[in-house]
Structures are given as C-alpha cells and as structure tokens.
Motif scaffolding. Sequence first.
Motif, PDB file in Angstrom:
ATOM      1  N   VAL A 141      11.325  31.931  -6.937  1.00  0.00           N
ATOM      2  CA  VAL A 141      11.150  30.520  -6.568  1.00  0.00           C
ATOM      3  C   VAL A 141      12.541  29.883  -6.499  1.00  0.00           C
ATOM      4  O   VAL A 141      13.250  29.834  -7.509  1.00  0.00           O
ATOM      5  N   ILE A 142      12.932  29.428  -5.312  1.00  0.00           N
ATOM      6  CA  ILE A 142      14.230  28.768  -5.189  1.00  0.00           C
ATOM      7  C   ILE A 142      14.063  27.348  -5.733  1.00  0.00           C
ATOM      8  O   ILE A 142      13.242  26.569  -5.238  1.00  0.00           O
ATOM      9  N   LEU A 143      14.869  27.036  -6.754  1.00  0.00           N
ATOM     10  CA  LEU A 143      14.728  25.730  -7.414  1.00  0.00           C
ATOM     11  C   LEU A 143      15.669  24.692  -6.820  1.00  0.00           C
ATOM     12  O   LEU A 143      15.338  23.518  -6.731  1.00  0.00           O
ATOM     13  N   ASN A 144      16.844  25.103  -6.460  1.00  0.00           N
ATOM     14  CA  ASN A 144      17.753  24.176  -5.783  1.00  0.00           C
ATOM     15  C   ASN A 144      18.811  24.970  -5.034  1.00  0.00           C
ATOM     16  O   ASN A 144      18.985  26.168  -5.274  1.00  0.00           O
ATOM     17  N   LEU A 145      19.444  24.287  -4.128  1.00  0.00           N
ATOM     18  CA  LEU A 145      20.532  24.946  -3.417  1.00  0.00           C
ATOM     19  C   LEU A 145      21.640  23.953  -3.100  1.00  0.00           C
ATOM     20  O   LEU A 145      21.406  22.743  -3.040  1.00  0.00           O
ATOM     21  N   THR A 146      22.814  24.505  -2.926  1.00  0.00           N
ATOM     22  CA  THR A 146      23.966  23.674  -2.571  1.00  0.00           C
ATOM     23  C   THR A 146      24.250  23.865  -1.094  1.00  0.00           C
ATOM     24  O   THR A 146      24.430  24.986  -0.628  1.00  0.00           O
ATOM     25  N   LEU A 147      24.221  22.760  -0.408  1.00  0.00           N
ATOM     26  CA  LEU A 147      24.311  22.816   1.046  1.00  0.00           C
ATOM     27  C   LEU A 147      25.662  22.278   1.505  1.00  0.00           C
ATOM     28  O   LEU A 147      26.091  21.204   1.073  1.00  0.00           O
ATOM     29  N   GLN A 148      26.298  23.024   2.366  1.00  0.00           N
ATOM     30  CA  GLN A 148      27.563  22.568   2.957  1.00  0.00           C
ATOM     31  C   GLN A 148      27.298  21.381   3.888  1.00  0.00           C
ATOM     32  O   GLN A 148      26.392  21.438   4.712  1.00  0.00           O
ATOM     33  N   CYS A 149      28.044  20.329   3.715  1.00  0.00           N
ATOM     34  CA  CYS A 149      27.897  19.184   4.618  1.00  0.00           C
ATOM     35  C   CYS A 149      29.223  18.888   5.302  1.00  0.00           C
ATOM     36  O   CYS A 149      30.259  19.420   4.916  1.00  0.00           O
ATOM     37  N   ARG A 150      29.172  18.058   6.318  1.00  0.00           N
ATOM     38  CA  ARG A 150      30.431  17.567   6.882  1.00  0.00           C
ATOM     39  C   ARG A 150      30.326  16.050   6.944  1.00  0.00           C
ATOM     40  O   ARG A 150      29.230  15.502   6.769  1.00  0.00           O
ATOM     41  N   SER A 151      31.430  15.390   7.195  1.00  0.00           N
ATOM     42  CA  SER A 151      31.397  13.924   7.256  1.00  0.00           C
ATOM     43  C   SER A 151      30.361  13.505   8.289  1.00  0.00           C
ATOM     44  O   SER A 151      30.217  14.157   9.330  1.00  0.00           O
ATOM     45  N   ALA A 152      29.663  12.427   7.989  1.00  0.00           N
ATOM     46  CA  ALA A 152      28.601  11.966   8.896  1.00  0.00           C
ATOM     47  C   ALA A 152      29.157  11.810  10.307  1.00  0.00           C
ATOM     48  O   ALA A 152      30.285  11.363  10.487  1.00  0.00           O
ATOM     49  N   PHE A 153      28.357  12.212  11.266  1.00  0.00           N
ATOM     50  CA  PHE A 153      28.844  12.128  12.640  1.00  0.00           C
ATOM     51  C   PHE A 153      27.712  11.785  13.598  1.00  0.00           C
ATOM     52  O   PHE A 153      26.542  12.007  13.312  1.00  0.00           O
ATOM     53  N   ARG A 154      28.138  11.212  14.731  1.00  0.00           N
ATOM     54  CA  ARG A 154      27.176  10.962  15.805  1.00  0.00           C
ATOM     55  C   ARG A 154      27.327  12.056  16.849  1.00  0.00           C
ATOM     56  O   ARG A 154      28.399  12.647  16.990  1.00  0.00           O
ATOM     57  N   LEU A 155      26.251  12.302  17.558  1.00  0.00           N
ATOM     58  CA  LEU A 155      26.296  13.300  18.630  1.00  0.00           C
ATOM     59  C   LEU A 155      26.047  12.611  19.964  1.00  0.00           C
ATOM     60  O   LEU A 155      25.159  11.756  20.074  1.00  0.00           O
ATOM     61  N   GLN A 156      26.810  13.041  20.950  1.00  0.00           N
ATOM     62  CA  GLN A 156      26.501  12.629  22.314  1.00  0.00           C
ATOM     63  C   GLN A 156      25.768  13.790  22.983  1.00  0.00           C
ATOM     64  O   GLN A 156      26.256  14.930  22.944  1.00  0.00           O
ATOM     65  N   GLU A 157      24.619  13.483  23.534  1.00  0.00           N
ATOM     66  CA  GLU A 157      23.880  14.534  24.257  1.00  0.00           C
ATOM     67  C   GLU A 157      23.937  14.223  25.745  1.00  0.00           C
ATOM     68  O   GLU A 157      23.599  13.126  26.173  1.00  0.00           O
ATOM     69  N   ILE A 158      24.376  15.217  26.492  1.00  0.00           N
ATOM     70  CA  ILE A 158      24.369  15.087  27.961  1.00  0.00           C
ATOM     71  C   ILE A 158      23.442  16.164  28.494  1.00  0.00           C
ATOM     72  O   ILE A 158      23.587  17.344  28.152  1.00  0.00           O
ATOM     73  N   GLN A 159      22.477  15.725  29.278  1.00  0.00           N
ATOM     74  CA  GLN A 159      21.509  16.686  29.834  1.00  0.00           C
ATOM     75  C   GLN A 159      21.634  16.657  31.349  1.00  0.00           C
ATOM     76  O   GLN A 159      21.717  15.582  31.941  1.00  0.00           O
ATOM     77  N   PHE A 160      21.721  17.830  31.959  1.00  0.00           N
ATOM     78  CA  PHE A 160      21.777  17.887  33.423  1.00  0.00           C
ATOM     79  C   PHE A 160      21.096  19.157  33.912  1.00  0.00           C
ATOM     80  O   PHE A 160      20.892  20.105  33.139  1.00  0.00           O
TER      81      PHE A 160
END
Length: 440
Positions: A176-195
């Motif tokens: 049973v996995i009780l907790n984990l440490t997750l790598q994060c990065r500074s909060a960021f916005r994404l631009q999505e371009i679809q074509f």
Amino acid sequence: MVVGRAGFKFQNWAQTYGSNPELYFQPTCAEEVKEILDLARQRSKRVKVVGGGHSPSDIACTDDFMIRLDKMNKVLKVKRSSTYSKIVIGWLLSDPHSVIALHSLSAPRIGAVSEVAAAGVIGTGTHNTGISHGILPTQVLSLTMMTASGEILECSESVNADIFQAARLHLGSLGVILNLTLQCRSAFRLQEIQFSSPLQQVLDNLDSHLKASEYFRFYWFPHTENVSVYYQDPTDKPPSFKTSWFWDCFVGYYLLELLLWISTFISSLVPTINRFFFWLLFSGRSERVDISYKVFNFDCRFKQHVQDWAIPIKKTSEALMQLKSWLEKNPHVVAHFPVEVRFARGDDILLSPCYNQDSCYMNIIMYRPYGKDVPHGEYWLEYEQIMKRVGGRPHWAKAHTCTRKDFEKMYPAFNKFKNIREKLDPTGMFLNAYLEKVLY
Ligand SMILES: Cc1cc2nc3c(=O)[nH]c(=O)nc-3n(C[C@H](O)[C@H](O)[C@H](O)COP(=O)(O)OP(=O)(O)OC[C@H]3O[C@@H](n4cnc5c(N)ncnc54)[C@H](O)[C@@H]3O)c2cc1C
C-alpha cells in the motif's frame, strides 16, 4: 478500530469492469491500514487499493478487501525551496493542483484527467507527451509503502533503490503506497496551439515537430488523411481562451454521441462522422493560454474502450501507416477518432513501457455511445499485432491480451520485478485476476 463496509460495488470509470469486495475500507491513518492488512492475513484475504478507479482494465478489481485512501487526504509537506512537494496518496490529483499552486508550484506534467490518485497514476505508468519528459512515475522522488507484513518501507534513489525502481510503476502489486514525493516545477502557464496538417506531412516532419514544442502530440482521424497537431509550451502570456462554441454547447456533444450510436447500426457512417467532426472542430487553427494542469487535462466525455501501446519512437511512421493501410484494405472494420499519438523519454523503471527506449504512444479508442458496446475485436487484434511487430509494450491500465510470456520477452527486468514482488508479498496478498494473468 477501522470497520469495513459490506455491500460496496466497485465499477471502473468506463463501466467495463467491476467487482463486489467483501469489505470496503476507508482508513484515516497508517495504523488503520496496518489493521486491515492484519485482518486480511488472519482471514487469508487478498487486498486491493483503489485510487480513482479510472483504469480501463480490471487491474483494480477484487472480491476480497478493497481499500480507498481518500480519507488520508492532505498535503504532508510542500517544500518550496528545492521545488518539490510531498503529498499523501489517496488524494486525487485534482486537489493538490490548487494546494501546490498556492506555493507557486505545478506538476511538470499530468495525464488527461485529474480525478485519479497519485499512487494509481504511477501504478500503471500513466504518461502524457513530450520527448524531453518521462512518463509520470519518473516525477516521483521517493515513496513510502506498507508491505504485506505491515512494515513501512521508505524508498528512493538512495534508500532501497531496487525496490524504488520497481515501486515507481508498481501495478498495485507490492504494497500500500502511503505517500510519495513528487517533483514539481515553478507554476507555469501553457500556450496551446492547435492546427491541422495532412498525415504524411506530419510523419515526414516528426523530428521538427518534436523539437518545435515541449509537449507535442497529434490526433489522426482514421479513414482520412487528416491530422490535428497540438503544440503546448510554457508561456508568460496572459490567459486566453479559444471559443469552441460548438463543442462546449451541448449540441456538439449530443450530436456526436447520437451519430456514433446510429453508426452502431450502419457502421459505414463512421468514416463520414470522422471527416465531419474533423471539419467542424479541428480543421482550423486555435490558440489558448491557461494554467498548466487545465491545458494538460482533457474532458473525456464518452465512456470508451481503449488500447495504448508504447513503441520505439523510430517506428512511429511505420506503425501508423501499417494501421492505416490495413483499415483501407478492410473497409468493413471501422475506427473511431482520434488515434492519439504522444511521446515520452526512455527511463530505467523496471516495468515502464519506455524502459530503455524513447517511445511513441499510439492510443486507439472505440466509444460506447449511451453505454452500448461497439464491435472492435478485429481492429483491436490487428492493432496489437502491429504494435508487437514493431517492438511495442502495452499500457498497463488499458486493454491488451498479453500474458506473462509476452511480458518476459518485452521487459529485460521482468523477473527482477517479480523477485522483488515475491520478497515483499510472499503470500500474494496484493494479487488479483489481472495480476495473475500478467505476472504468472
Ligand atoms: C478519462 C481517462 C483519461 C485517461 N488519460 C490518460 C492519459 O492521458 N495518459 C495515460 O497514460 N493514462 C490515462 N488514463 C489511464 C489512467 O491514467 C490510469 O488508469 C491510472 O492508473 C488511473 O489512476 P487511478 O487513481 O484511477 O487508479 P486505479 O485505476 O484506481 O488503480 C490503478 C492501480 O493502482 C493501484 N493503486 C491505486 N492506489 C494505490 C495505493 N495507494 N497503493 C497501492 N496501489 C494503489 C490499484 O490497485 C491498481 O493496481 C486515463 C483513463 C481515463 C478513464
């Protein structure tokens, strides 16, 4: 003392698999998890922890004891300075998004949904896209697991390193996995371009697309030459939203489901439906900017059958063209849109489909309009054969017909994983029918 509930019925998100656990537990702390495992040992019961229940296969099913950790839902620690956050599992990914955002952090990438548990997501090797990024388990820095004996094990690159390499993609089979440490990065916005772009052109320019965007993926519309390309990249631009008036209003949603349902009687309509919706929704160009997790997430509106294999990246064109030409030669077989093509960097996680190879994931779907099953056996079989021929490995959470014999060939470290598993769980407490099929 923790009390198990009788009569709970488990059903996965796609409503393709379910089970009737004898007792269903929602512990509030590690001591209660230990009580459950002790009880299971005394009564010779098997135990399955369920996360968000989003796996399209029966990997999370059990008729013995089922545990959900949703009452152990708090962020343990957010350490801003070294950009990582520690979250308690059982917490759906949708919740920590807002908590870690308060600390100006974000997960570097997540899958298409957030109503899933972090331990569930890593347990099956969930991935997104971007050739400079690994699958989601590569974001795990350390984890804490309770084994079948009730012992609590810490693992990371430096502590119990072998177990860590197995536990980052654990299949729910180690403890049973009780907790984990997750790598994060500074909060960021994404631009999505679809074509849009013709299929052959996308395949001919795959390398440039992979270099052009951090999170590149594309949708191919079967029975056509049409492709919708997505570039997603970090940006400082302010949020802006595309106006997908048709899709967001109910008309688009209801029309597609109705047409798909009609096509269950007249299957020859499917190519026209694919063409029509490509023209309606994907043939132009659109842009939006938003918080990263909102762009990564996707509103999967319909229940569906799904297969998703990882193949060596250099085989992308060959495999997709083989699938396309097989569909052309077999017009009685129809394929719903889209075939979603994503990419991930190779890694060293024992059961990762990207083990030692940069990979392309090729996801095929058949929707279940109004819950109705649509024939897909022939399509599924041919797809699997192509994926096997080009050296593919199936997504652990999704449909496949592979057994231990296949996995032994696909994974150089398969037996190493099994040895670690058997040491941690000698009585098979964490096995179920799915795991018996794939491991034994
Ligand atoms: C709409 C939708 C979109 C999806 N999008 C993507 C995508 O973009 N990319 C992708 O790769 N996959 C995707 N998937 C598949 C999904 O990410 C995986 O099935 C994932 O495992 C689901 O997480 P979950 O929390 O629902 O896990 P569950 O299905 O509940 O469980 C998965 C496994 O983890 C185990 N487990 C869960 N919690 C624990 C714990 N605490 N300790 C030990 N074992 C545990 C379970 O026993 C089981 O073996 C999608 C599925 C759906 C339905």
